[in-house]
Design a protein around this motif. Structure first.
Motif, PDB file in Angstrom:
ATOM      1  N   ASN A   1       0.859  -1.184   0.000  1.00 45.96           N
ATOM      2  CA  ASN A   1       0.000   0.000   0.000  1.00 45.96           C
ATOM      3  C   ASN A   1       0.893   1.231   0.000  1.00 45.96           C
ATOM      4  O   ASN A   1       1.629   1.476   0.956  1.00 45.96           O
ATOM      5  CB  ASN A   1      -0.905   0.005   1.228  1.00 45.96           C
ATOM      6  CG  ASN A   1      -1.886   1.160   1.238  1.00 45.96           C
ATOM      7  OD1 ASN A   1      -1.804   2.070   0.412  1.00 45.96           O
ATOM      8  ND2 ASN A   1      -2.805   1.138   2.184  1.00 45.96           N
ATOM      9  N   GLU A   2       0.855   2.003  -1.055  1.00 47.45           N
ATOM     10  CA  GLU A   2       1.754   3.142  -1.204  1.00 47.45           C
ATOM     11  C   GLU A   2       1.489   4.238  -0.180  1.00 47.45           C
ATOM     12  O   GLU A   2       2.311   5.136   0.012  1.00 47.45           O
ATOM     13  CB  GLU A   2       1.637   3.732  -2.609  1.00 47.45           C
ATOM     14  CG  GLU A   2       0.262   4.257  -2.956  1.00 47.45           C
ATOM     15  CD  GLU A   2       0.181   4.838  -4.356  1.00 47.45           C
ATOM     16  OE1 GLU A   2      -0.823   5.500  -4.656  1.00 47.45           O
ATOM     17  OE2 GLU A   2       1.126   4.614  -5.145  1.00 47.45           O
ATOM     18  N   ASN A   3       0.343   4.185   0.504  1.00 48.72           N
ATOM     19  CA  ASN A   3       0.019   5.192   1.514  1.00 48.72           C
ATOM     20  C   ASN A   3       0.413   4.776   2.922  1.00 48.72           C
ATOM     21  O   ASN A   3       0.103   5.486   3.884  1.00 48.72           O
ATOM     22  CB  ASN A   3      -1.485   5.498   1.481  1.00 48.72           C
ATOM     23  CG  ASN A   3      -1.919   6.104   0.166  1.00 48.72           C
ATOM     24  OD1 ASN A   3      -1.211   6.921  -0.397  1.00 48.72           O
ATOM     25  ND2 ASN A   3      -3.079   5.695  -0.327  1.00 48.72           N
TER      26      ASN A   3
ATOM     27  N   ALA B   1       3.860   8.102   4.890  1.00 48.37           N
ATOM     28  CA  ALA B   1       3.596   9.397   4.279  1.00 48.37           C
ATOM     29  C   ALA B   1       4.832   9.887   3.541  1.00 48.37           C
ATOM     30  O   ALA B   1       5.968   9.688   4.000  1.00 48.37           O
ATOM     31  CB  ALA B   1       3.188  10.401   5.356  1.00 48.37           C
ATOM     32  N   LYS B   2       4.641  10.505   2.394  1.00 46.80           N
ATOM     33  CA  LYS B   2       5.749  11.050   1.636  1.00 46.80           C
ATOM     34  C   LYS B   2       6.439  12.140   2.449  1.00 46.80           C
ATOM     35  O   LYS B   2       5.779  12.877   3.172  1.00 46.80           O
ATOM     36  CB  LYS B   2       5.247  11.604   0.291  1.00 46.80           C
ATOM     37  CG  LYS B   2       4.546  10.575  -0.574  1.00 46.80           C
ATOM     38  CD  LYS B   2       5.479   9.455  -0.976  1.00 46.80           C
ATOM     39  CE  LYS B   2       4.776   8.466  -1.908  1.00 46.80           C
ATOM     40  NZ  LYS B   2       5.617   7.322  -2.263  1.00 46.80           N
TER      41      LYS B   2
END
Length: 775
Positions: free
Chosen positions: A329-331, A334-335
């Motif tokens: 899950n890319e989320n 947090a970036k």
């Protein structure tokens, strides 16, 4: 804050790369040596079926010999309803719908128990072996799971009774006293409420007591549907999953439920001890996956196994609990953080000049202390970076504002039915009147950013601006100041209608702009104001009679074209003198189609909401709501009365007690006083026969009944007949117009004193600047 963060990160990208590439490579190498359990998503013992039909059967349940934890968990896979269906081995009547390992629950298909009557006597249902009598039928309602790992879920299930005059009880055992019950009543078919929920009318529900291992549903013999069998033949008792049950009145009025099944939920557990006791006996302990944990079933009846945090799968099998890849899950992080998965969990790392948020390890915060230290160390380089940063931020803010503005324009474009406009433009590519989709910046440039000095007309709904396009065309741009859906719909309606008609006496629509909250409409510029302004001036003179008659012919021709000659039949619905514009040569241009309605060519009328201008409104349309071609005829009749009398539709009570021009006109016609109410200028310039003919035509147009009025085509023909004897060109030159403004001396036989009236050209120029926005 986002712009600042992105810019600072870009400024230190090179250093960031040097400090992060090597650690990341080392981390990736270490991750290669991590051991994992089997990657296979196993749910059953080796050699055992994992499903029956489309239903997964996870261990400890199993199909076949030695495939389940114990005989209580054995599942029989049978062919029913032309497909494979799983049944609980302890009770072949219990069909399994699904099994949840994490919740320790199983949804099953429950049997419904009926009690039926015919002509006041009980009759046998296909569900039972014998007659019901007053005791009802109980086949399938008895369930005894006292010595098994199953019990009824008391949170998700409800004891439910359906029928009229039906009282039933739920006993927690075959021989115990009644425990709970509910009464379902209704005395007629009309009393039933089709509301999906049990309200007590035709259906009732009640909660089920805890620890329901044995339960039995039974009807009270004193209550039955023998009196209402004509519309309610059967009553039913059941235990059903509340979330999956939706009540329908057909359950009461038909035998729909007689052979039906509904879901209910069972809880299951392992053994009858707690986790602590079970773990002491390693050979029988069920949580055998290396990444599993045990938790006690509420009420102290057995235990369940679940995969540990960060794992998923079957905890009852070796290697059954497998690692969850949270980084998929890319989320997860947090970036600009980076996610790193490991067995049973994950962690987020932050790049150079960023640090982990102590309150939320998933987030990265800018390391201000490090930034300040580097700023002091770098000195002059930092100063240059700050200057560069300033310009970058300014540029990004500008780009952001530009992008936001473009997004807002696109939103308005879609909201204002821009796709419809594009279709209209595409369909009119071969037409002589091509519409354009104007950009907002074009119209801002044409009007000097909508300068107030260029406003040529104001109204209750907005303003009209004079503008010059890049191709040097002079245009009138209508902009509304009222933002509501009705106003937008009127603008769009006018755009659609004008895009499909082309007539020299109808104002041309060059296009529109849909990039504002309310669309902007761009018309040809009509320089000489409205007919209303030329008629109702304070000076003693106005348009000559020849001009008035010609303007009437042109306006009538345009309306007739709308009614019967255009590609679509259009009812204008707001014909009035302020909606007839005049150009430099006093050529009439019908305008303002916001309230118009387009109908099929063969359609005579349409029922719609009342809309129009008081004084011009057709009384038949006002009283019935039926809009027809004759409604426009009536409004045109009011304009003819204006042309003859130079009185406004709502006149002063000093002139006429009723305050209505139409009542004033009709009264004078009946009393043969026509020439007393006519404009003296008209009497002076026109012939009596001609004026009487126009007055008679006006009276016909103003008839209360639409069927007695002429059509606009007939109006045009009569006006054309009156025009011919004058032998005037229908479209005079500018010099002829100026010559006509020198009025003739009044005829002696009119009874009016002879006088010479000179209309100044300056007055005409002054009145031509009044271009009002049609309402």
């Amino acid at each position: 804050m986002n712009i600042m963060s992105e810019t600072k990160r870009d400024s230190f990208q090179l250093v960031h790369t040097l400090y992060t590439v090597l650690p990341m490579i080392l981390i990736q190498l270490l991750l290669q040596f991590k051991t994992t359990e089997s990657a296979n998503n196993i749910i059953a013992l080796p050699g055992c079926s994992e499903s029956c039909g489309e239903i997964p059967i996870p261990y400890p349940f199993g199909i076949g010999t030695n495939c389940s934890l114990s005989k209580e968990f054995n599942v029989i896979c049978e062919i029913s309803d032309d497909k494979q269906n799983p049944f609980l081995g302890t009770n072949s009547k219990v069909k399994i719908l699904n099994i949840s390992l994490s919740l320790g629950q199983a949804r099953t298909s429950n049997i419904i128990s009926p009690q039926c009557y015919y002509k006041g006597r009980p009759y046998t249902s296909s569900r039972c072996d014998g007659p019901f009598y007053n005791s009802g039928c109980h086949d399938g309602t008895l369930a005894d799971y006292g010595d098994t790992p199953f019990q009824l879920n008391t949170d998700k299930n409800k004891f439910t009774v359906i029928g009229c005059n039906a009282l039933a009880y739920l006993r927690l055992g075959a021989t115990t006293n009644y425990s709970v019950g509910c009464l379902s009543m209704c005395d007629s078919r009309e009393a039933l409420i089709n509301s999906e929920s049990c309200s007590g009318i035709g259906c009732c529900q009640t909660a089920i007591p805890k620890d329901a291992h044995r339960f039995y549903g039974d009807f009270d013999p004193l209550y039955n549907n023998s009196e209402v069998y004509e519309f309610s033949p059967c009553s039913y008792v059941m235990v059903v999953e509340e979330a999956e049950f939706k009540f329908r009145t057909s359950y009461v009025t038909t035998n729909e439920l007689e052979n039906a099944t509904l879901p209910m939920v069972f809880d299951w557990s392992i053994g009858n001890t707690t986790c602590n006791i079970a773990q002491e006996n390693k050979s029988s302990y069920a949580c055998i996956s290396s990444n599993s944990m045990c938790w006690n079933r509420s009420g102290g009846r057995g235990y369940l196994c679940n995969c540990s945090h960060g794992y998923e799968g079957n905890p009852y099998l070796h290697g059954g609990c497998q690692d969850i890849d949270e980084c998929a899950n890319e989320n997860t992080c947090a970036k600009p953080g980076k996610c790193h998965n490991y067995q049973g969990g994950y962690h987020c790392s932050c790049p150079f000049i960023w640090r982990t948020n102590r309150n939320n390890p998933r987030e990265c915060n800018l390391n201000i202390a490090l930034v300040i230290g580097m700023t002091i160390l770098l000195g002059f380089v930092t100063a240059l970076s700050i200057i560069l940063l300033y310009f970058v931020i300014a540029k990004r803010i500008k780009l952001f504002e530009k992008r936001k503005k473009e997004q807002l324009k696109q939103k308005f474009f879609v909201q204002n039915r821009g796709l419809l406009l594009q279709q209209l433009i595409a369909s009119n590519e071969d037409s002589t009147q091509k519409m354009r989709d104007f950009r907002l910046h074009e119209l801002e440039k044409a009007t000097n950013n909508f300068d107030n000095a260029l406003i040529i007309g104001r109204g209750g709904h907005g303003e009209v601006y004079k503008g010059i396009l890049s191709d040097q065309r002079v245009v009138a741009i209508k902009r509304s100041k009222i933002v509501d859906q009705a106003e937008i719909d009127q603008f769009i309606n006018e755009m659609v209608i004008l895009s499909q008609i082309n007539h020299r006496n109808i104002v041309k629509l060059y296009g529109c702009c849909l990039e504002t909250e309310v669309p902007l409409l761009v018309y040809e510029f009509i320089s000489n104001g409205t007919l209303f302004n030329h008629l109702h001036v304070e000076e003693h003179c106005s348009l000559t009679w020849k001009h008035r008659l010609r303007i009437a012919i042109e306006a009538a021709g345009a309306i007739s074209y709308l009614h019967s000659s255009a590609s679509i039949s259009v009812f204008h619905r707001d014909i009035k003198s302020s909606n007839i514009l005049l150009d430099d040569y006093f050529t009439a241009k019908v305008s303002d189609f916001g309230a118009s309605r387009s109908v099929q060519i063969d359609q005579t009328g349409v029922t719609t909401a009342i809309q129009g201008t008081y004084g011009y409104l057709d009384p038949e349309y006002y009283s019935t709501g039926r809009l027809t071609q004759k409604s426009d005829v009536y409004s045109f009749g009011v304009i003819l009365a204006e042309l003859l009398t130079r009185q406004k539709p709502l006149i002063s009570s000093r002139v006429f007690e009723g305050g209505s021009l139409i009542a004033y006109f009709n009264s004078s016609m009946k009393e043969n006083r026509l020439f007393e109410i006519l404009d003296p200028q008209v009497v002076n310039e026109g012939h009596q026969t001609e004026l009487k003919a126009v007055a008679n035509l006006t009276e016909l147009c103003l008839r209360l009944k639409g069927e007695e009025r002429p059509t606009m085509k007939e109006v045009v023909i009569q006006l054309e007949v009156l025009w011919q004897p004058n032998q005037h060109p229908k479209h005079p030159s500018r010099s002829q117009i100026l010559e006509d403004k020198q009025l003739m001396v009044l005829d002696d036989n009119t009874g009016i004193d002879a006088m010479s009236i000179q209309c100044s050209f300056e007055q005409e120029l002054r009145s031509s600047s009044d271009f009002s926005l049609s309402k």
